[in-house]
Scaffold this motif. Sequence first.
Motif, mmCIF file in Angstrom:
data_model
loop_
_atom_site.group_PDB
_atom_site.id
_atom_site.type_symbol
_atom_site.label_atom_id
_atom_site.label_comp_id
_atom_site.label_asym_id
_atom_site.label_seq_id
_atom_site.Cartn_x
_atom_site.Cartn_y
_atom_site.Cartn_z
ATOM 1 N N ARG A 164 0.986 -1.423 0.086
ATOM 2 C CA ARG A 164 0.044 -0.112 0.030
ATOM 3 C C ARG A 164 0.847 1.480 0.036
ATOM 4 O O ARG A 164 1.542 1.398 1.155
ATOM 5 C CB ARG A 164 -1.053 -0.170 1.203
ATOM 6 C CG ARG A 164 -1.921 1.244 1.522
ATOM 7 C CD ARG A 164 -2.586 1.665 0.434
ATOM 8 N NE ARG A 164 -3.640 0.434 0.008
ATOM 9 C CZ ARG A 164 -4.649 0.385 0.399
ATOM 10 N NH1 ARG A 164 -5.115 1.212 1.447
ATOM 11 N NH2 ARG A 164 -5.878 -0.517 -0.230
ATOM 12 N N HIS A 193 -7.504 -4.048 -9.671
ATOM 13 C CA HIS A 193 -6.337 -3.468 -10.288
ATOM 14 C C HIS A 193 -5.520 -4.310 -10.597
ATOM 15 O O HIS A 193 -4.289 -4.394 -10.899
ATOM 16 C CB HIS A 193 -5.548 -2.607 -9.124
ATOM 17 C CG HIS A 193 -6.502 -1.338 -8.687
ATOM 18 N ND1 HIS A 193 -7.074 -0.482 -9.527
ATOM 19 C CD2 HIS A 193 -6.391 -0.921 -7.418
ATOM 20 C CE1 HIS A 193 -7.846 0.266 -8.840
ATOM 21 N NE2 HIS A 193 -7.370 0.206 -7.620
ATOM 22 N N ARG A 241 0.636 -6.291 -9.490
ATOM 23 C CA ARG A 241 1.118 -5.609 -8.139
ATOM 24 C C ARG A 241 1.258 -6.622 -7.407
ATOM 25 O O ARG A 241 1.813 -6.197 -6.370
ATOM 26 C CB ARG A 241 0.324 -4.461 -7.788
ATOM 27 C CG ARG A 241 -1.073 -4.812 -7.446
ATOM 28 C CD ARG A 241 -2.024 -3.749 -6.996
ATOM 29 N NE ARG A 241 -3.403 -4.264 -6.422
ATOM 30 C CZ ARG A 241 -4.015 -3.616 -5.930
ATOM 31 N NH1 ARG A 241 -3.768 -2.318 -5.128
ATOM 32 N NH2 ARG A 241 -5.392 -3.919 -5.363
ATOM 33 N N HIS A 248 -0.737 3.668 -10.208
ATOM 34 C CA HIS A 248 -1.521 4.219 -9.242
ATOM 35 C C HIS A 248 -0.734 4.844 -8.307
ATOM 36 O O HIS A 248 -0.604 4.411 -7.140
ATOM 37 C CB HIS A 248 -2.295 2.934 -8.596
ATOM 38 C CG HIS A 248 -3.472 3.325 -7.923
ATOM 39 N ND1 HIS A 248 -3.637 4.343 -6.863
ATOM 40 C CD2 HIS A 248 -4.939 2.781 -7.938
ATOM 41 C CE1 HIS A 248 -4.858 4.216 -6.300
ATOM 42 N NE2 HIS A 248 -5.568 3.418 -7.086
ATOM 43 N N ASN A 276 -16.848 7.990 -8.188
ATOM 44 C CA ASN A 276 -17.070 7.014 -7.382
ATOM 45 C C ASN A 276 -17.997 7.237 -6.177
ATOM 46 O O ASN A 276 -18.721 6.326 -6.000
ATOM 47 C CB ASN A 276 -15.765 6.210 -6.842
ATOM 48 C CG ASN A 276 -15.016 5.673 -8.069
ATOM 49 O OD1 ASN A 276 -15.528 5.116 -9.113
ATOM 50 N ND2 ASN A 276 -13.718 5.572 -7.972
HETATM 51 O O1 LIG Z 1 -7.199 -1.115 -2.003
HETATM 52 P P1 LIG Z 1 -6.561 -1.007 -3.253
HETATM 53 O O2 LIG Z 1 -6.998 -2.476 -3.867
HETATM 54 O O3 LIG Z 1 -4.998 -1.162 -3.195
HETATM 55 O O4 LIG Z 1 -7.149 0.107 -4.153
HETATM 56 C C1 LIG Z 1 -6.712 1.343 -3.964
HETATM 57 C C2 LIG Z 1 -7.634 2.358 -4.316
HETATM 58 O O5 LIG Z 1 -7.686 2.281 -5.900
HETATM 59 C C3 LIG Z 1 -8.773 3.273 -6.194
HETATM 60 O O6 LIG Z 1 -8.666 3.123 -7.687
HETATM 61 C C4 LIG Z 1 -10.083 3.129 -5.652
HETATM 62 O O7 LIG Z 1 -11.031 4.131 -6.373
HETATM 63 C C5 LIG Z 1 -10.145 3.092 -4.184
HETATM 64 O O8 LIG Z 1 -11.381 2.856 -3.560
HETATM 65 C C6 LIG Z 1 -9.001 2.171 -3.649
HETATM 66 O O9 LIG Z 1 -9.201 2.504 -2.248
#
Ligand SMILES: O=P(O)(O)OC[C@H]1O[C@@H](O)[C@H](O)[C@@H](O)[C@@H]1O
Length: 242
Positions: A68, A87, A91, A169, A193
């Motif tokens: 994260r 996603h 990753r 991202h 969203n």
């Molecule tokens: O929690 P993840 O799967 O790493 O995604 C991170 C974020 O990705 C974004 O694209 C979403 O709009 C969010 O809701 C999300 O928290």
Amino acid sequence: MASASENIYVEHVKGVNGLDKVILREIRGWSAEVYLYGGQVTSWKNERREELLFLSSKALFQPPKPIRGGIPICFPQFGNLDSLEQHGFARNRLWSVDPDPPPCSSHTNSRAFIDLILRHSEEEAKIWSHRYELRLRVALGPAGDLMLTSRIRNTNTDGKSFTFTFAYHTYFFVTDISEVRVEGLETLDYLDNLQNRERFTEQGDAITFESEVSLKFLKQAYVFCLFNSNLYTLFYVYRSCW
Ligand SMILES: O=P(O)(O)OC[C@H]1O[C@@H](O)[C@H](O)[C@@H](O)[C@@H]1O
């Protein structure tokens, strides 16, 4: 074998939980860190050693959980519109160092770079049946600019085409969200969203943040900038395709 001077620019070390990590350094003091797990940039520091990317203090560094923060690579899908995991899976795969990357026309000035590669696996074929090669070059320019170049090749033996979506991202580090302005997105369409993914067109000259904002732009801007006045940082994010 790498020479002593190359070691200044590219160093292979063990990171959190023994995961392989590559540190890129430029002589003025800029640095970046890339984990082979996820092919993920987790740190980008300026010459004053100030961190420019956000990495959660709760980030796990524990496969198969994604890390994260930093710059997660979303492939073969961004978001969760398809049946794949949110996603995509790139990753949370272990990438390899690419020993023989094809020539890359960008980043010719940079000595601090690493080429990574992710290929399809039989295990993965159960959830996404296509064969592919995803190459990523992470380069730190002499002036500290961070450049990511991704190249995706269809290696399906039957020549079948496939579609995918892709995203960096990026989690930027900001000191005060109320000071942040994101410019360069006007006239682009997005889904909100927080409003049932309703479609709107961005009208203002800057996006600011007074409460939670979660927008998915349907096209990427060629350049946008993010002002973070407390850190005196201005991120320019460029996109180029060839
Ligand atoms: O929690 P993840 O799967 O790493 O995604 C991170 C974020 O990705 C974004 O694209 C979403 O709009 C969010 O809701 C999300 O928290």
